[in-house]
Motif scaffolding. Structure first.
Motif, short mmCIF file in Angstrom:
data_model
loop_
_atom_site.label_atom_id
_atom_site.label_comp_id
_atom_site.label_asym_id
_atom_site.label_seq_id
_atom_site.Cartn_x
_atom_site.Cartn_y
_atom_site.Cartn_z
N ARG B 58 0.82 -1.21 0.00
CA ARG B 58 0.00 0.00 0.00
C ARG B 58 0.85 1.27 0.00
O ARG B 58 0.34 2.35 -0.11
CB ARG B 58 -0.94 -0.01 1.20
CG ARG B 58 -1.83 -1.24 1.19
CD ARG B 58 -3.02 -1.07 2.07
NE ARG B 58 -3.59 -2.37 2.40
CZ ARG B 58 -4.37 -2.61 3.43
NH1 ARG B 58 -4.66 -1.62 4.26
NH2 ARG B 58 -4.85 -3.82 3.65
N VAL B 126 9.50 7.58 7.65
CA VAL B 126 8.49 7.01 8.55
C VAL B 126 7.21 6.64 7.83
O VAL B 126 6.64 5.58 8.04
CB VAL B 126 8.18 7.98 9.71
CG1 VAL B 126 6.97 7.51 10.51
CG2 VAL B 126 9.40 8.06 10.63
N ARG B 127 6.76 7.52 6.97
CA ARG B 127 5.49 7.26 6.30
C ARG B 127 5.58 7.62 4.83
O ARG B 127 5.85 8.76 4.47
CB ARG B 127 4.37 8.08 6.96
CG ARG B 127 3.00 7.75 6.43
CD ARG B 127 1.91 8.57 7.12
NE ARG B 127 0.67 8.48 6.36
CZ ARG B 127 -0.25 7.53 6.55
NH1 ARG B 127 -0.07 6.63 7.49
NH2 ARG B 127 -1.34 7.49 5.79
N MET B 128 5.35 6.63 3.98
CA MET B 128 5.32 6.86 2.54
C MET B 128 3.86 7.04 2.13
O MET B 128 2.96 6.44 2.74
CB MET B 128 5.91 5.65 1.82
CG MET B 128 6.07 5.85 0.31
SD MET B 128 6.55 4.32 -0.54
CE MET B 128 8.35 4.35 -0.34
N ARG B 130 0.34 6.61 1.02
CA ARG B 130 -0.38 5.33 1.05
C ARG B 130 -1.39 5.27 -0.09
O ARG B 130 -2.09 6.24 -0.36
CB ARG B 130 -1.11 5.17 2.39
CG ARG B 130 -0.20 5.33 3.62
CD ARG B 130 0.72 4.19 3.85
NE ARG B 130 0.02 2.98 4.23
CZ ARG B 130 0.62 1.82 4.50
NH1 ARG B 130 1.93 1.72 4.41
NH2 ARG B 130 -0.07 0.76 4.82
N PRO B 133 -5.79 -0.40 -1.29
CA PRO B 133 -5.41 -1.81 -1.49
C PRO B 133 -5.84 -2.32 -2.87
O PRO B 133 -6.90 -1.92 -3.37
CB PRO B 133 -6.22 -2.55 -0.41
CG PRO B 133 -6.71 -1.52 0.55
CD PRO B 133 -6.75 -0.22 -0.19
N ASP C 274 3.56 -2.61 8.83
CA ASP C 274 3.58 -1.14 8.89
C ASP C 274 2.65 -0.63 9.99
O ASP C 274 1.46 -0.98 10.00
CB ASP C 274 3.12 -0.54 7.55
CG ASP C 274 4.11 -0.79 6.43
OD1 ASP C 274 5.14 -1.45 6.67
OD2 ASP C 274 3.84 -0.33 5.30
N ASP C 276 1.33 2.10 10.20
CA ASP C 276 0.27 2.92 9.59
C ASP C 276 -0.57 2.14 8.59
O ASP C 276 -1.22 2.71 7.72
CB ASP C 276 0.87 4.17 8.93
CG ASP C 276 2.01 3.85 7.97
OD1 ASP C 276 2.43 2.66 7.89
OD2 ASP C 276 2.48 4.77 7.28
N GLU C 278 -3.59 0.64 7.13
CA GLU C 278 -4.98 1.03 7.34
C GLU C 278 -5.90 -0.19 7.40
O GLU C 278 -5.86 -1.03 6.50
CB GLU C 278 -5.47 1.92 6.18
CG GLU C 278 -4.63 3.14 5.92
CD GLU C 278 -3.40 2.85 5.05
OE1 GLU C 278 -3.12 1.67 4.76
OE2 GLU C 278 -2.73 3.82 4.67
N ILE C 280 -9.19 -2.44 6.88
CA ILE C 280 -10.18 -2.54 5.80
C ILE C 280 -11.55 -2.80 6.41
O ILE C 280 -11.70 -3.66 7.28
CB ILE C 280 -9.81 -3.69 4.84
CG1 ILE C 280 -8.48 -3.39 4.15
CG2 ILE C 280 -10.92 -3.91 3.80
CD1 ILE C 280 -7.96 -4.52 3.28
#
Lengths: 326, 326, 326, 326
Positions: B58, B126-128, B130, B133, C274, C276, C278, C280
């Motif tokens: 993701r 830290v955070r790419m 997103r 899905p 991860d 972060d 998310e 579903i």
């Protein structure tokens, strides 16, 4: 075309390849290989012989192991369609001046023993003792989960001549390798039962048996079998593979039994029942012929094979060389 | 023990390997390889760059291809757990006298760029960005059906030193190859995310990237991928395999992209989340180390790798040689 | 959002789910199920207890069977990261007014026994007796070839409350089913070890254990296991499947042990390391939620579960009903 | 024995089932189903007709779709061995007072059109236009990767009578379901080409076509096909499965095309080329007959089928009922 047109009405009706009799030096070692490792089922045994069948077979055996002082092959067996085919076969082989003899075989009844023109010992029968089905007794499945005998591959000193003979008795060519320089066949695959082959011929010192193949249900069974072989002391018995054959399109593995007899594990070729099914031609120098993914076979695979009991081995006439792994 | 005990409380918290930036000479050819053949999904592209993700990822990308005059690797990327880990990482690398720099990356925000002691360019975020899905959009699956990036394997001129450094920042050894003569490590596998490795080090001219690996769902996907490669013009891009690794127990295939960057297709190792998970030792001369089934890797596999942009390559100190295919 | 944001720094560090203690009426029957049929390996046994592990596990056991007059569950076990986490856990549970006790466990050493707010008996340890790896001893693989314990699924009378509690101790939600009418959670999946779940909660009479799941390597192993079960007297132990879950995307099969304890065979969800990642959301009335291919679960699957030893069972507050097979 | 002994020398030689002509209301929708979803290859098409073949077939088509106002079946086609078999077939059907006609078919040349005693429209030919092999063009494989047409299953109002007729023309029974009360056959499977069946007959309102089946290479292809169907708008076209048939031992899935024509996806039965291959008997009330794993078929599977163009449908004489899903 280098392979002859199929004979639609052969002199007698062969249903399929049926069985091989391997002569082995150490029956216990062979049993460990064929039963404990490979997963063939024992249908009868004594201290000199073991009879084996694969999971979906109902005939008494596809392999007979017989204790001997020499590692060799006694005979290749084929099933005929109906009782009259036995006499028709005798007539045919006599017309070719081949030796013929009748034996009353304990599991096959009236059986014709003869030879092909290169000396390969053959036997023909109509009905082998039938056993109850075991293909849904899943607790019996083990090893590579062999389903049925699929084919014999033989070294021939003259592949064109072998093909001419087996074509005459009804085998139909499905794929072949041509030596581009001479236009002669270097290897040919021929069938009766509707797959790519019951018998194949490869150029080399012959007649010798190159291998006997068993059909399995999935490439995964072959992968798991390699995991098993390589962690139970059979690592050095792995000879070639796994891979996808260019010819036949089957997923394969070649292994060697304790006497050096070569067994192919073979997953899924294609249907060839149409009598007008056109053979596919490959060039001897095509690297994808042996393995679609490009990896050549090792030298041993081209050189080594099992002799037939009491049969002299000659040199091939065709000197063309395949691609061999370094 | 030749591999150090794990550091349970490392100076900063790395979640997992994240991405690699490959510099490639012909973006169209690389796109044909990574997208049309391999089945990675394009998440963004322009005439100089292509961003790719695998089917269950993701994050914005696991591979960035960037057009360049030289085939090389720009950087290896790792994801950190939480914002404070970025500053802790900077402190750590500075304490080791490594160069550090901050960039504001379009998809990753505040990003730390630095090097390991051997010169390998690294970046931490830290955070790419997103993305939604796609793992259940089955019509998008193609090629080898790559599920996620799994690990980097690097050539190191001093594997013991590489391991000591990566161990200090929290990577835990799962398997290792020892050179019996010197007692030194010839190769080590180390993880953060709970599999056999996020990074591995192999003795050789370095620092260079040996390969980037992608996790796939079944050996069958690898077999079907080989069928596809070998019938769509990619035959010569197959380098090694398929096979079962002794180390990691994964089913593998190695292929080379149009620039020679090596990609491993990797199916299923095992869970290693326990902090007391004991590393497994292999001997360099054990033929089952590389491939459980005994087949050695070809010479190219030991010699060739991707250089890091602007990083000089040195000679390994350990001269022990692995088993190589003839 | 109906599921709470993850707690990045929980009060103590849980590595993963670890083991379950099943109380069973007939130890021989249970052994036939777990060992002879399923393929778990016995690590220790006497006439009152059997300890089992799966093929890639190195801990002493993931299931303990203990002879009892009633079919029930004694405790669910979890592994902590480091020794201090034990005391932190004790502090946490005491702060919630939960009962705590220390036992010196023969395989796990200092072990904290406690309960969650719904009465579920839990135990926490840091290091369980470690055994030699067997994952490459392929001759030991049998049955469904179970690789490792994957998760517990529990009936909860108040899923939102269960999630709030387990979230507080570090479990992170990956997927959840919402009852559209009330906006409350009907089921939630939560992990520690980087997959879709270590624990899940389903609305129903509780607390009860719905099932324990084992990870296997291929859907083919599940298919072959069904062939085996249905031809060896275990036909009536097949409860649901095979199928693909919408939630988790795993290929599944549910079976029942001789005491009715439910076991899921589970192949391959996806990586969730991860922080972060998310969650579903699924709607309770979505027919693809349970099975991506549309087949609803049978009534028994929603109604039946294993009681915890000495724990009273209550009625769920949420009355929304799932789609059930006719 | 309720199934007759095989006729070894039938009046004419049928090689195998060959093709079906489906009449469909919306050619575009049918193309989306058979080509885009299922993965059959278009060999010829215009605005009224689409011709399709599977991946290993070399004949011009196995399915012809023809635009029509009614969803029905025009004819079932069979391939004969040699030119004289056509005239022998005509003689045979005339002797049974069946209507016969010759047409010069564009792809099949001289073609005999006739009916079986229940009105089923049949056509026989010897050689269909042959196309180049595509089985190794792996980039063409898509959908369920169908390899070849495998069999027809028909509803019959008198299964014993159907079997007697098809037995006379050389089909050999491999498995059968007996109604224990009457001793009559409720369903029978019969082959020519060496698998479990080319044709099967099931008790019901007839004559109607129950389904046409396609052979695929692995259960995994069926599982991945279900994932594809259920995420691309074809969820409601899944009717039954996946599962393992008790009868035939094949792994199966039943789906419905946009006109309701039923297609079976079929993986791997067993070899039946031996003329003395004994048929296997099943009891109608055996729950493992339909599915080895115990799950019964839904009502639609027993009731619904495709009518033959211009053929009246009658009621079955046998009233015994199978086990049906609730």
């Amino acid at each position: 075309m280098p392979v002859p047109a199929p004979v639609l009405y052969p002199p007698f009706n062969i249903v399929r390849l049926s069985h091989v009799v391997y002569r082995v030096k150490d029956l216990a070692k062979s049993r460990a290989f064929y039963v404990d490792l490979l997963g063939l089922q024992v249908t009868e045994e004594n201290d000199r012989e073991i009879y084996l069948r694969a999971m979906e077979e109902r005939g008494h055996h596809c392999i007979k192991l017989e204790k001997a002082g020499v590692s060799e092959v006694n005979v290749l067996g084929f099933k005929l369609y109906d009782a009259p085919d036995l006499d028709k076969a005798e007539t045919f082989f006599r017309s070719k001046a081949m030796p013929t003899a009748w034996v009353d075989h304990p599991q096959m009844g009236r059986t014709l023993k003869t030879r092909d023109p290169f000396g390969t010992p053959l036997e023909f029968y109509v009905r082998m003792e039938r056993l109850a089905p075991i293909h849904q007794q899943y607790k019996l499945y083990s090893g590579v989960k062999p389903l049925r005998i699929d084919h014999f591959n033989m070294f021939s000193i003259d592949v064109d001549a072998s093909v001419a003979f087996y074509n005459e008795i009804g085998f139909r060519a499905t794929e072949y390798t041509e030596d581009a320089e001479t236009g002669k066949c270097w290897a040919v695959w021929m069938h009766r039962k509707g797959g790519v082959h019951d018998v194949a011929f490869t150029n080399g010192r012959g007649p010798r048996l190159h291998h006997t193949a068993f059909w399995v249900g999935s490439p995964l069974h072959i992968i798991e079998f390699l995991d098993l072989m390589s962690t139970t002391g059979w690592l050095s018995s792995i000879e070639r593979g796994p891979g996808r054959h260019g010819i036949s399109n089957a997923f394969f593995l070649y292994i060697r039994d304790p006497d050096g007899h070569r067994i192919e594990i073979y997953n899924a070729d294609y249907q060839t029942v149409d009598p007008d099914h056109e053979p596919i031609k490959w060039d001897l120098k095509d690297p994808q012929r042996q393995t679609l993914w490009g990896a050549p076979a090792p030298r041993s695979w081209f050189d080594e094979g099992s002799q037939f009991q009491g049969v002299e081995v000659g040199e091939p006439t065709l000197k063309a060389q395949p691609i061999v792994a370094p």
